[in-house]
Design a protein around this motif. Structure first.
Motif, mmCIF file in Angstrom:
data_model
loop_
_atom_site.group_PDB
_atom_site.id
_atom_site.type_symbol
_atom_site.label_atom_id
_atom_site.label_comp_id
_atom_site.label_asym_id
_atom_site.label_seq_id
_atom_site.Cartn_x
_atom_site.Cartn_y
_atom_site.Cartn_z
ATOM 1 N N ARG A 180 0.826 -1.206 0.000
ATOM 2 C CA ARG A 180 0.000 0.000 0.000
ATOM 3 C C ARG A 180 0.863 1.259 0.000
ATOM 4 N NH1 ARG A 180 -1.718 3.741 3.374
ATOM 5 N NH2 ARG A 180 -0.804 2.772 5.218
ATOM 6 N N LEU A 181 1.862 1.296 0.866
ATOM 7 C CA LEU A 181 2.690 2.492 0.994
ATOM 8 C C LEU A 181 3.462 2.826 -0.280
ATOM 9 C CD1 LEU A 181 4.139 1.957 4.578
ATOM 10 C CD2 LEU A 181 2.368 3.587 3.875
ATOM 11 N N SER A 182 3.910 1.824 -1.000
ATOM 12 C CA SER A 182 4.728 2.070 -2.191
ATOM 13 C C SER A 182 3.898 2.620 -3.349
ATOM 14 C CB SER A 182 5.436 0.789 -2.632
ATOM 15 O OG SER A 182 4.495 -0.178 -3.041
ATOM 16 N N ARG A 183 2.579 2.556 -3.231
ATOM 17 C CA ARG A 183 1.716 3.051 -4.308
ATOM 18 C C ARG A 183 1.170 4.449 -4.042
ATOM 19 N NH1 ARG A 183 4.233 -0.814 -5.320
ATOM 20 N NH2 ARG A 183 3.573 -2.606 -6.486
ATOM 21 N N LEU A 184 1.464 5.007 -2.869
ATOM 22 C CA LEU A 184 0.973 6.341 -2.531
ATOM 23 C C LEU A 184 1.776 7.403 -3.263
ATOM 24 C CD1 LEU A 184 0.544 6.036 1.343
ATOM 25 C CD2 LEU A 184 -1.226 5.855 -0.404
ATOM 26 N N SER A 185 1.095 8.436 -3.697
ATOM 27 C CA SER A 185 1.805 9.584 -4.275
ATOM 28 C C SER A 185 2.340 10.432 -3.119
ATOM 29 C CB SER A 185 0.857 10.434 -5.121
ATOM 30 O OG SER A 185 0.433 9.708 -6.239
ATOM 31 N N ARG A 186 3.579 10.754 -3.207
ATOM 32 C CA ARG A 186 4.190 11.580 -2.172
ATOM 33 C C ARG A 186 4.750 12.832 -2.820
ATOM 34 N NH1 ARG A 186 6.113 7.697 2.204
ATOM 35 N NH2 ARG A 186 5.157 5.776 1.559
ATOM 36 N N PRO A 187 4.593 13.970 -2.173
ATOM 37 C CA PRO A 187 5.173 15.190 -2.731
ATOM 38 C C PRO A 187 6.699 15.096 -2.750
ATOM 39 C CG PRO A 187 4.243 15.601 -0.550
ATOM 40 C CD PRO A 187 3.912 14.179 -0.928
ATOM 41 N N ALA A 188 7.293 15.700 -3.739
ATOM 42 C CA ALA A 188 8.756 15.699 -3.835
ATOM 43 C C ALA A 188 9.351 16.486 -2.680
ATOM 44 C CB ALA A 188 9.180 16.315 -5.161
#
Length: 75
Positions: free
Chosen positions: A65-73
Motif C-alpha cells: 500500500r505504501l509504495s503506491r501512494l503519491s508523495r510530494p517531492a
C-alpha cells in the motif's frame, strides 16, 4: 552479445529462477537471433530491507500500500 540483468527480491525457489533465465534466453534468441551461447542472464537479489519504492521500504509489512501512494517531492 546480449546481457540481461534481473533485479528482484531473494527467492528460495531455484527452479523458478532457472526457468526465468531459460525463458529470457529463448525470448532474446527468438527476437534478436543472437546465438543462445552468447546470451548472458543473471539475477541480482536485493534484500527487502535494502529496496524501496515510492519511499517505502520493502520489508515494511504495509509495503504494497505504501509504495503506491503519491508523495510530494522533497524540497
Amino acid at each position: 552479445m546480449p546481457i540481461i540483468s534481473v533485479t528482484t527480491w531473494p527467492s528460495e525457489n531455484d527452479e523458478k529462477c532457472h526457468e526465468l533465465m531459460e525463458e529470457l534466453t529463448e525470448t532474446v534468441h527468438r527476437v534478436t537471433g543472437a546465438p543462445r551461447d552468447r546470451i548472458t542472464v543473471y539475477i541480482r537479489e536485493v534484500p527487502r530491507n535494502r529496496w524501496s519504492e515510492g519511499g517505502a521500504v520493502g520489508s515494511d509489512p504495509d509495503f504494497a500500500r505504501l509504495s503506491r501512494l503519491s508523495r510530494p517531492a522533497a524540497v
